[in-house]
Design an enzyme around this catalytic site. Structure first.
Site, short mmCIF file in Angstrom:
data_model
loop_
_atom_site.label_atom_id
_atom_site.label_comp_id
_atom_site.label_asym_id
_atom_site.label_seq_id
_atom_site.Cartn_x
_atom_site.Cartn_y
_atom_site.Cartn_z
N HIS A 13 36.62 8.53 4.88
CA HIS A 13 36.01 8.63 3.55
C HIS A 13 34.49 8.46 3.56
O HIS A 13 33.86 8.53 2.51
CB HIS A 13 36.63 7.60 2.61
CG HIS A 13 38.09 7.81 2.39
ND1 HIS A 13 38.59 8.74 1.52
CD2 HIS A 13 39.17 7.25 2.99
CE1 HIS A 13 39.91 8.73 1.56
NE2 HIS A 13 40.28 7.83 2.45
N SER A 55 40.28 3.35 1.66
CA SER A 55 40.70 4.50 0.87
C SER A 55 41.15 4.15 -0.55
O SER A 55 41.06 4.98 -1.44
CB SER A 55 41.81 5.26 1.60
OG SER A 55 42.84 4.39 1.98
N LYS A 57 38.90 15.67 3.78
CA LYS A 57 38.26 14.98 2.66
C LYS A 57 36.93 15.66 2.33
O LYS A 57 36.96 16.75 1.79
CB LYS A 57 38.17 13.50 2.99
CG LYS A 57 39.52 12.84 2.62
CD LYS A 57 40.11 11.93 3.60
CE LYS A 57 41.55 11.62 3.18
NZ LYS A 57 42.25 10.82 4.19
C1 LIG Z 1 43.45 10.37 4.68
C2 LIG Z 1 43.28 9.39 5.77
C3 LIG Z 1 43.91 9.57 7.00
C4 LIG Z 1 44.89 10.67 7.22
O1 LIG Z 1 44.26 11.89 7.35
P1 LIG Z 1 45.13 13.24 7.12
O2 LIG Z 1 44.31 14.28 7.73
O3 LIG Z 1 45.29 13.36 5.64
O4 LIG Z 1 46.44 13.02 7.83
C5 LIG Z 1 43.63 8.68 8.00
N1 LIG Z 1 42.81 7.63 7.81
C6 LIG Z 1 42.22 7.40 6.62
C7 LIG Z 1 41.34 6.20 6.45
C8 LIG Z 1 42.44 8.26 5.56
O5 LIG Z 1 41.90 8.03 4.38
#
Ligand SMILES: *Cc1c(COP(=O)(O)O)cnc(C)c1O
Length: 363
Positions: free
Chosen positions: A171, A143, A203
């Site tokens: 992602h 990320s 995302k």
């Molecule tokens: C954003 C993210 C999360 C958390 O997801 P949310 O729905 O925002 O709680 C978990 N793992 C990764 C790799 C992320 O980038």
């Protein structure tokens, strides 16, 4: 403060968060189902849009079944807690998302972290004692760096060690792979190689929530034993309906992915011409490494003055000395938006080179 800024910070990779089809799906479903789910999934909160979305997510990712969670953070906490007991081994990339690390800590597993993207180092930590389980967990796309995990090597090592492989593709989903099915599919791996697949909906899909996908027996067990799923109110049915609309767009989104790829190529070529150090990433996450936290803050501030929102990422989110601007691109950006960012970066680069402003000087 009432000013409009051009954003390069959100994870809305396909530009779906404000898409008319999602707005309509949300409004329609809210009229039919109301706002709150009123209860946890097992106590009447699980409505038709949730069931439809779970089936569609399983189909998209080529898994037998999928289970929704309210957030990605809770999905990782819940899945690790259900799969691992005290004394089991959880091997993780050093740069994994905080929720994977926290999940391993909370369930009492023995957490062993390996140097970033080093599958051989991961294998050395996968030693099994009789009667214990071992799980290897990695982000699919990292990320804060934007690079892709060595997924094929991780799958081979997990198989050799008889460990379970979990990939969190928050992602990669929607962005890479055939029909946007994610980095695991892009690497040519299937449900046999990666039995536990985590995806988030906040995302590329532009909504909110998360899911785990895998064999039906695993998903049914998680529905009973993942406490973060069992003891938490189901997400609003209308959000599930909007996510379903997003999933259809993402699945058929080759035009969106082509637009995104063009913006990535434009930014990388422009930054290279300016002599700026972008990390080697082919994903929409394009970090500009600046080193000291105060340098990253000064660059972020200067970009804000120029009407651009590019937040500085500092320790402890990234290692000390690796503060950066996390530039995030989206299919919603036009070529003119990336050009504006490059113009502002060029002006900053010139100021830094002239050393007129020590705060922005790069090492
Ligand atoms: C954003 C993210 C999360 C958390 O997801 P949310 O729905 O925002 O709680 C978990 N793992 C990764 C790799 C992320 O980038």
């Amino acid at each position: 403060d009432g000013r409009r800024l051009l954003g390069f910070a959100g994870n809305d990779y396909l530009g779906l968060a404000a898409h008319p089809a999602l707005r309509e799906a949300l409004l329609d479903a809210a009229r039919r189902w109301g706002v709150g789910a009123t209860a946890a999934h097992l106590l009447g909160g699980h409505r038709a849009p949730h069931a439809e979305l779970e089936a569609a997510l399983a189909d998209w990712t080529g898994r037998e079944a999928a289970l929704l969670f309210a957030t990605g953070y809770m999905a990782n906490i819940g899945v690790l807690d259900a799969l691992l007991s005290r004394g089991d081994i959880c091997v993780q990339d050093r740069l994994n998302h905080a929720s994977l690390l926290d999940g391993a800590r909370l369930c009492g597993a023995v957490l062993r972290r390996y140097p970033h993207a080093d599958a051989d180092a991961a294998a050395r930590r996968l030693t099994l004692r009789p009667g214990t389980a071992a799980l290897l967990a990695s982000d699919g796309v990292f990320s804060m760096d934007g690079d892709v995990a060595p997924l094929r090597a991780l799958a081979a090592q997990a198989r050799a060690a008889q460990a379970t492989l979990l990939i969190d593709d928050a992602h990669g989903l929607g962005v890479s792979g055939p029909r946007g099915a994610g980095s695991v599919a892009a690497a040519g791996l299937d449900a046999g190689d990666v039995p536990v697949l985590i995806g988030t909906l906040g995302k590329a899909l532009g909504t909110q929530g998360a899911f785990v996908a895998g064999p039906r027996a695993l998903i049914e067990a998680l529905a009973q034993f993942a406490r973060a799923h069992v003891y938490s109110t189901a997400p609003p049915p209308a959000v599930a309906a909007a996510t379903l609309a997003a999933l259809h767009l993402a699945r058929q989104g080759e035009d969106l992915r082509a637009r995104l790829a063009a913006r990535i190529a434009q930014l990388r070529a422009g930054a290279a011409a300016l002599g700026l150090r972008l990390l080697p990433s082919q994903t929409p996450i394009q970090p500009l490494l600046l080193g000291a936290a105060r340098t990253a803050l000064a660059w972020s501030h200067a970009l804000e003055q120029a009407g651009l929102y590019v937040p500085a990422i500092r320790p402890p989110t990234v290692p000390v000395g690796q503060a950066r601007l996390r530039i995030v691109l989206s299919a919603a950006h036009g070529a003119e938006h990336v050009a504006r960012l490059l113009d502002a970066l060029a002006a900053l680069r010139a100021r830094a080179d002239a050393a007129a402003d020590p705060a922005i000087a790069t090492p």
